[in-house]
Design an enzyme around this catalytic site. Sequence first.
Site, PDB file in Angstrom:
ATOM      1  N   CYS A 231     -56.522  92.272  81.437  1.00 42.47           N
ATOM      2  CA  CYS A 231     -55.761  91.411  82.320  1.00 42.47           C
ATOM      3  C   CYS A 231     -55.147  90.147  81.769  1.00 42.47           C
ATOM      4  CB  CYS A 231     -56.592  90.989  83.516  1.00 42.47           C
ATOM      5  SG  CYS A 231     -58.227  90.584  83.093  1.00 42.47           S
TER       6      CYS A 231
ATOM      7  N   GLY B 111     -51.497  93.719  81.673  1.00 44.80           N
ATOM      8  CA  GLY B 111     -52.085  94.610  82.670  1.00 44.80           C
ATOM      9  C   GLY B 111     -51.010  95.061  83.622  1.00 44.80           C
TER      10      GLY B 111
ATOM     11  N   ASN C 228     -60.802  87.732  82.666  1.00 49.23           N
ATOM     12  CA  ASN C 228     -60.315  88.523  81.537  1.00 49.23           C
ATOM     13  C   ASN C 228     -61.452  88.629  80.535  1.00 49.23           C
ATOM     14  OD1 ASN C 228     -57.863  87.966  78.862  1.00 49.23           O
ATOM     15  ND2 ASN C 228     -58.805  89.826  79.564  1.00 49.23           N
ATOM     16  N   GLY C 229     -61.821  89.863  80.186  1.00 41.98           N
ATOM     17  CA  GLY C 229     -62.909  90.076  79.225  1.00 41.98           C
ATOM     18  C   GLY C 229     -63.908  91.075  79.771  1.00 41.98           C
TER      19      GLY C 229
ATOM     20  N   TYR D 111     -51.531  92.552  68.045  1.00 40.13           N
ATOM     21  CA  TYR D 111     -50.806  93.398  68.989  1.00 40.13           C
ATOM     22  C   TYR D 111     -50.628  92.796  70.368  1.00 40.13           C
ATOM     23  CZ  TYR D 111     -50.392  97.033  72.533  1.00 40.13           C
ATOM     24  OH  TYR D 111     -50.024  97.749  73.623  1.00 40.13           O
TER      25      TYR D 111
END
Length: 508
Positions: free
Chosen positions: A15, A41, A122-123, A268
Amino acid sequence: MNEVSVKIERPKTFCGLVGVYGAKDASSYIYYGLNALQHRGQEAAGIVTREKAEEKSIFNVHKNTGLVANVFKDEKILRGILKGDAGIGHNRYSTTGSAESKKNVQPIVVNYRKGNLAIAHNGNLTNSHRLRDELTESGTLFQTTTDTEIILHLIARSQKENVVDRVYEALEAIRGAFSLVILTDDQLIVARDPYGFRPLALGKLDKAFIAASETCAFDVIGAKYLRDVEPGEIIVIDDEAVMTQEVRSTFLSDIPKESRHCIFEYIYFSRPDSKIYGESVDKVRRKIGKSLAEESPVQNDEDEKLVVISVPDSSNTATLGYVSQSLKMGIKAKFEIGLIRSHYIGRTFIQPNQDMRDLKVKMKFNTVKGVLKGRKVVIVDDSIVRGTTSKQLVKLIREAEPSEVHFRVSSPPIMHPCFYGMDFPSEQELFANQFDGDIARMTRELNVDSLAYLSLEKLLESAPTEVEDSTSGQLRNYCTACFSGKYPTDVELNSKEEFEANINEAKM
Ligand code: SF4
């Protein structure tokens, strides 16, 4: 005919986050921020805002599966429903649009004995199953299968009087990777795990404060980047912070000597126009491309320029670095647009006898044949995950009849799973792992004339290493576990199996 979803395998995280406090129509800013973070996301999005009405605060929620533009396409949602001067938003990656998945769409909101609470994360936590079991045993009812809800329950169950203390206590109990935006009746709280795995930046928008996973979310609304949320830091933004223009912050108790930022964000994941971990992604990614050329150059044939192409869009920047370093080294080379990527495909229908893998790649990519025919071609890609797309791309490129095809990867071989929020497949499905990292065998499998990956040493040399301006005195370092197998944190016993089970549950 079968319906297929045309997805090309790329690494995925879960996310992007945005939080705003002190701005009229906060939801519009969050919406634009989420749009800028769409790459983090693509399958679900949500916004929660806090609206103050007659001394009471109301939480307004809208979330659904789909792209940000689709989820909020009705103008009335932002203008009519999501009113308020504070809010948080979330983009989520998941794999299906099923009802189960809808329940997992964030932000997650509860109304508990102390008021309203919304959270976006996030994670990935590495002790989530144990915590979930403990909470379930003590009577907690879970609405979702996400790690995030665990954090929410820990906050809600805390006996501390003050909400910031409750958040503190909850964050002390969790392990793994977490960048968080939390909305309460009176505050926006932003926090990051003690290793700083996932990025999170703090900015200003006139008098208002904004937090986001990447700074490209600030640029789109004209917000100014102030600094990163530091690893282990909990920042509180409330009316007083807006009035004094100063946020309050505290640190978790156990801050490791060195951070472990996810280096894959530079390779990336993050957008090149973002600044993460305090450094421009474009700058680092170019350096990574240069290092790759230094380490694994391809020589041009006499008088013929080497044609260097990227796998668009994520490899474009590293490819520019690769070409500039090749030129510096006296290699005649030019960057060419040899692969065209379509951005407009969704689902399609195929005949059962069609090769679905071929079709997937052909719908997503096509070659510019005149650029490739008869030439010595170097393809630069940022990573190889399962290898299926890479093989199909090489096949496609070979159809354009180049004289030679050389594959260069701007990251080391991915050999291990990620427990911190990047959705790699299981170890056995990872391409490099299947071949024990044996370059000769992988070269044959991909059907290329040569294959080279960037070494881990060179990758680390390419990322900024100078000491961060850190209040906690923490030194900058990176997580490289998916390449090296060295996990910076304990991964609790059975966590790998639990993790995979968790991912599968989330995908249901
Ligand atoms: S394991 Fe790899 S993808 Fe996961 S946080 Fe570490 S570097 Fe990033």
